[in-house]
Design an enzyme around this catalytic site. Structure first.
Site, PDB file in Angstrom:
ATOM      1  N   ASP A  19       0.751  -1.161  -0.125  1.00  0.00           N
ATOM      2  CA  ASP A  19       0.064   0.073  -0.004  1.00  0.00           C
ATOM      3  C   ASP A  19       0.866   1.328  -0.151  1.00  0.00           C
ATOM      4  O   ASP A  19       1.966   1.333   0.530  1.00  0.00           O
ATOM      5  CB  ASP A  19      -0.993  -0.224   1.356  1.00  0.00           C
ATOM      6  CG  ASP A  19      -2.257   0.802   1.213  1.00  0.00           C
ATOM      7  OD1 ASP A  19      -2.452   1.337  -0.364  1.00  0.00           O
ATOM      8  OD2 ASP A  19      -2.559   1.095   2.059  1.00  0.00           O
ATOM      9  N   ASN A  67     -11.068  -2.570  -5.124  1.00  0.00           N
ATOM     10  CA  ASN A  67     -10.380  -1.711  -6.162  1.00  0.00           C
ATOM     11  C   ASN A  67     -11.017  -1.493  -7.515  1.00  0.00           C
ATOM     12  O   ASN A  67     -10.734  -0.503  -8.216  1.00  0.00           O
ATOM     13  CB  ASN A  67      -9.066  -2.243  -6.399  1.00  0.00           C
ATOM     14  CG  ASN A  67      -7.971  -2.070  -4.954  1.00  0.00           C
ATOM     15  OD1 ASN A  67      -7.286  -2.880  -4.852  1.00  0.00           O
ATOM     16  ND2 ASN A  67      -8.134  -1.152  -4.370  1.00  0.00           N
TER      17      ASN A  67
HETATM   18  C1  IPE Z   1      -5.589  -2.728  -0.255  1.00  0.00           C
HETATM   19  O1  IPE Z   1      -5.277  -1.489  -0.229  1.00  0.00           O
HETATM   20  C2  IPE Z   1      -5.553  -3.406  -1.466  1.00  0.00           C
HETATM   21  C3  IPE Z   1      -4.189  -3.608  -2.041  1.00  0.00           C
HETATM   22  C4  IPE Z   1      -2.989  -3.294  -1.590  1.00  0.00           C
HETATM   23  C5  IPE Z   1      -4.118  -4.340  -3.308  1.00  0.00           C
HETATM   24  P1  IPE Z   1      -5.964  -0.314  -0.271  1.00  0.00           P
HETATM   25  O2  IPE Z   1      -5.373   0.925  -0.665  1.00  0.00           O
HETATM   26  O3  IPE Z   1      -7.190  -0.528  -1.493  1.00  0.00           O
HETATM   27  O4  IPE Z   1      -6.865  -0.444   0.933  1.00  0.00           O
HETATM   28  P2  IPE Z   1      -7.891   0.794   1.695  1.00  0.00           P
HETATM   29  O5  IPE Z   1      -8.623   1.415   0.826  1.00  0.00           O
HETATM   30  O6  IPE Z   1      -6.876   1.835   2.220  1.00  0.00           O
HETATM   31  O7  IPE Z   1      -8.364   0.165   2.948  1.00  0.00           O
HETATM   32  C1  IPE Z   2      -1.588   0.233  -3.626  1.00  0.00           C
HETATM   33  O1  IPE Z   2      -1.304   1.623  -3.368  1.00  0.00           O
HETATM   34  C2  IPE Z   2      -1.712  -0.518  -4.682  1.00  0.00           C
HETATM   35  C3  IPE Z   2      -3.263  -0.897  -5.252  1.00  0.00           C
HETATM   36  C4  IPE Z   2      -4.044  -0.777  -4.063  1.00  0.00           C
HETATM   37  C5  IPE Z   2      -3.546  -1.494  -6.107  1.00  0.00           C
HETATM   38  P1  IPE Z   2      -2.573   2.434  -3.588  1.00  0.00           P
HETATM   39  O2  IPE Z   2      -2.940   2.788  -4.848  1.00  0.00           O
HETATM   40  O3  IPE Z   2      -3.595   2.061  -2.747  1.00  0.00           O
HETATM   41  O4  IPE Z   2      -2.010   4.071  -2.814  1.00  0.00           O
HETATM   42  P2  IPE Z   2      -2.519   4.970  -1.783  1.00  0.00           P
HETATM   43  O5  IPE Z   2      -2.897   4.136  -0.695  1.00  0.00           O
HETATM   44  O6  IPE Z   2      -3.602   5.641  -2.546  1.00  0.00           O
HETATM   45  O7  IPE Z   2      -1.206   5.656  -1.463  1.00  0.00           O
HETATM   46 MG    MG Z   3      -4.014   2.374  -0.730  1.00  0.00          MG
END
Ligand code: IPE
Ligand code: IPE
Ligand code: MG
Length: 240
Positions: A19, A67
């Site tokens: 993340d 997502n």
């Molecule tokens: C969790 O991260 C999913 C992945 C890393 C693929 P998210 O960024 O989607 O989770 P939330 O929204 O912060 O809970």
């Molecule tokens: C994690 O990074 C990757 C996926 C969820 C695919 P994010 O895209 O959630 O990055 P932040 O949390 O918005 O910084």
């Molecule tokens: Mg995220």
């Protein structure tokens, strides 16, 4: 001898919630996809580190069932990044004899991604030096719901006696029944939640949270996390 002295110091299976890609890019005034690309480099680095440290299984949360609601250009960017990863890194899997597996509602992926994924899974199926598991369109509740549906269908068909349903038979209906449960969960970017990741399998995992954003999480950060794991004392409900 204390119980901890018998415990392996290196986790057999590490699960990672990768993340913080978006925030990493935003800090640099760049589009989110720039962060996702840098995140793919971290995945390569951590996969190599797993080999060096003797971690047998690495499961990474690459795309959740939640997502899909992200803007269409981000979703399609992530899907093409995934295809690039499968094409560009397949040779590394062969060189290191790493088996690729995937978990999630793979039927929801675009055909071209699913086909590429299935191709690499088939091409690496006999390797056992390491295991890379991509969680794609993955949700812990979806996985449990899918298992319950499969079990109910067997009961209706008269193939399964409801009285025999236990933890083992439920686990046998999850997406990857032969993969051992993760010992260690890492989440980057400072968020302190599971976000629907491996709800069943993480029951007794050790958790590690770091403020480091995923694109900055490389070999050194992984080694630091493993050092913390080695200091943990897993009790599984037994007395200290
Ligand atoms: C969790 O991260 C999913 C992945 C890393 C693929 P998210 O960024 O989607 O989770 P939330 O929204 O912060 O809970
Ligand atoms: C994690 O990074 C990757 C996926 C969820 C695919 P994010 O895209 O959630 O990055 P932040 O949390 O918005 O910084
Ligand atoms: Mg995220």
């Amino acid at each position: 001898m204390s119980a901890s002295a018998d415990q392996p110091k290196v986790p057999r299976h590490v699960a990672v919630i990768m993340d913080g890609n978006g925030r990493w890019a935003e800090k640099r005034g760049r589009p989110r996809l720039f962060g996702h690309r840098a995140g793919a480099e971290s995945l390569r680095a951590v996969l190599r580190a797993c080999r060096d440290h003797g971690v047998e299984y690495l499961t990474v949360y690459a795309f959740s069932t939640e997502n899909w609601v992200r803007p269409a250009d981000e979703v399609s960017g992530l899907m093409s990044l995934l295809k690039t990863f499968l094409k560009k890194d397949e040779h590394e899997l062969h060189e290191n004899q790493v088996r690729l597996l995937a978990t999630g509602r793979l039927q929801d992926l675009p055909d071209s991604v699913r086909e590429e994924l299935e191709r690499v899974i088939a091409a690496t199926r006999d390797y056992r030096k390491g295991n890379l598991i991509l969680a794609l369109s993955y949700g812990g509740r979806a996985e449990i719901a899918d298992a319950v549906r499969a079990i109910a269908a067997k009961v209706r068909a008269g193939q399964l006696d409801p009285e025999t349903i236990d933890e083992k038979s439920i686990a046998a209906h999850l997406y990857l029944p032969d993969v051992p449960d993760p010992d260690f969960l890492i989440r980057t970017s400072g968020e302190l939640r599971l976000s629907n990741f491996l709800l069943w399998q993480l029951s007794y995992a050790e958790f590690y949270f770091t403020e480091t954003l995923w694109p900055d999480f490389r070999e050194a950060e992984f080694a630091e996390a493993l050092a913390e794991y080695a200091r943990r004392h897993r009790r599984y409900g037994a007395h200290a």
